[in-house]
Design a protein around this motif. Structure first.
Motif, PDB file in Angstrom:
ATOM      1  N   SER A 127       1.461  -1.309   0.316  1.00 53.23           N
ATOM      2  CA  SER A 127       0.300  -0.079  -0.380  1.00 53.23           C
ATOM      3  C   SER A 127       0.467   1.309   0.108  1.00 53.23           C
ATOM      4  N   GLU A 232       4.564  -4.454   5.998  1.00 55.47           N
ATOM      5  CA  GLU A 232       3.052  -5.819   5.417  1.00 55.47           C
ATOM      6  C   GLU A 232       3.430  -7.003   4.229  1.00 55.47           C
ATOM      7  N   ASP A 262      -7.969  -6.021   5.962  1.00 50.64           N
ATOM      8  CA  ASP A 262      -5.986  -5.823   4.816  1.00 50.64           C
ATOM      9  C   ASP A 262      -5.468  -7.129   5.069  1.00 50.64           C
TER      10      ASP A 262
END
Length: 374
Positions: A127, A232, A262
């Motif tokens: 992201s 992430e 997410d």
């Protein structure tokens, strides 16, 4: 960390390259061969006979002098070189892991490779917020004197490399240093090598990376680093493999939490549930690193020519010993110490029999030094 203590001659470097490029010779087998044979040159001569004793069905391929010289010429053409474990430019933290690569292909600054290092990894489909936070961590840590290590992938890796370019960053590759993956990061790779950073690989020049090569790349990132930050990561991602390898090597694992909604945060949130340190700011990373920078890492005992044995190799094992070891082994991994106790065969003899089986392609090595028959 253990200081560098050797410098190979040109003939030794070629022999090391030939040995590690020969069939069935990985880092652990390389170490055993040096310990048993006394030098890489002697090991090359003994490979066919050792493999035959282990039950090889065909003659083992030994990398030729011409092949090694051609690869060294290719390395020079691409601005690279080969650095042996224990030499000045070899990453000190990597030297301390079990089964460290005996020889690294390297391009760029050796000084950058030997500074205390922080690994930063994460999702390829990062992201905007994740890439920005990775860059913030990289900028702060690089400014504090740490080399930033990552895997040159899209997303988090690229953000970390770009943010630490001016201070020096380390890129670990899954293929040869002449096969940049992904190709879109070729310019980034060139900047890393030209602007004070460094790239490393244990794969041969000319090697195109395959899916199974990336865990080996991840092992280099984890091994070079005092700590690894996962920014992430989806479940079952390569970043989680890096985190696991870091944990197995006794390195600190740090994770950035994210929204449960997410998928890119599921891996990091899972690491935190398993005990990874939560990272909410670059200062958190610097505080975690502070006590590690001067930590003495345990040396794994990897072979180097400085410590070649003075005595000759042990006597050839008897067929009864070989049979006893083969019968005691099976498809389930076991500890070598347990094998020695169970069979009653002397430790040096067991190690030699395992070396023969390994070269014959009949032995499987597992994490933690465990073994089984293939």
């Amino acid at each position: 960390m253990s200081p560098a203590g050797i410098s190979l001659s040109e003939s030794q470097r070629i022999a090391w390259l030939r040995l590690i490029r020969s069939d069935n010779v990985g880092p652990a087998t390389f170490r055993e061969l040096i310990n048993h044979c006394g030098s890489a040159e002697n090991a090359l001569d003994m490979l066919p006979e050792l493999a035959k004793r282990g039950g090889a069905m065909k003659r083992i391929r030994v990398a030729s002098l011409a092949e090694a010289e051609a690869e060294m010429q290719t390395a020079e053409r691409y601005g690279g070189r080969f650095v042996a474990i224990g030499e000045a430019d070899y990453p000190p933290a990597l030297r301390a892991i079990d089964g460290a690569p005996p020889l690294l292909a390297m391009c760029g600054s050796g000084e950058t490779a030997t500074r205390p290092t922080l690994g930063i990894v994460g999702a390829r489909n990062a992201s905007v917020a994740g890439a920005k936070f990775a860059a913030m961590i990289a900028t702060a840590a690089a400014g504090a004197g740490y080399t930033i290590a990552s895997g040159l992938a899209r997303g988090i890796d690229a953000a970390a490399h770009h943010a630490s370019l001016k201070h020096g960053t380390l890129a670990a590759l899954a293929g040869g240093l002449d096969h940049i993956y992904p190709s879109e990061n070729t310019d980034l790779y060139r900047r890393i090598c030209a602007e004070g950073g460094v790239a490393i690989s244990e794969m041969p020049y000319g090697w195109e990376p395959r899916a199974r090569d990336f865990p080996r790349r991840n092992r280099l990132i984890a091994g070079c680093s005092l700590a690894v930050v996962v920014v992430e990561a989806a479940m079952r991602s390569g970043s989680l493999i890096t985190a696991r390898l870091a944990n197995e090597s006794g390195r600190l694992v740090l994770a950035v939490p994210g929204s449960p909604l997410d998928p890119r945060a599921q891996g990091c949130n899972g690491l935190i549930k398993q005990g990874a340190m939560i990272i909410c700011s670059p200062d958190d990373v610097l505080e975690a690193l502070a006590p590690l920078a001067n930590m003495e890492l345990p040396f794994s005992g990897n072979a180097d020519e400085e410590n070649e044995p003075e005595s000759g190799p042990p006597a050839e094992p008897g067929e009864d010993d070989r049979l006893r070891i083969a019968e005691a082994l099976g498809p389930s991994p076991c500890e070598i110490d347990d094998l020695i106790r169970f069979t009653g065969v002397e430790a040096a003899t067991v190690q030699l029999i395992l070396l023969e089986l390994d070269l014959a392609g009949r032995l499987v090595r597992h994490p933690g030094g465990r073994i089984s028959l293939s």
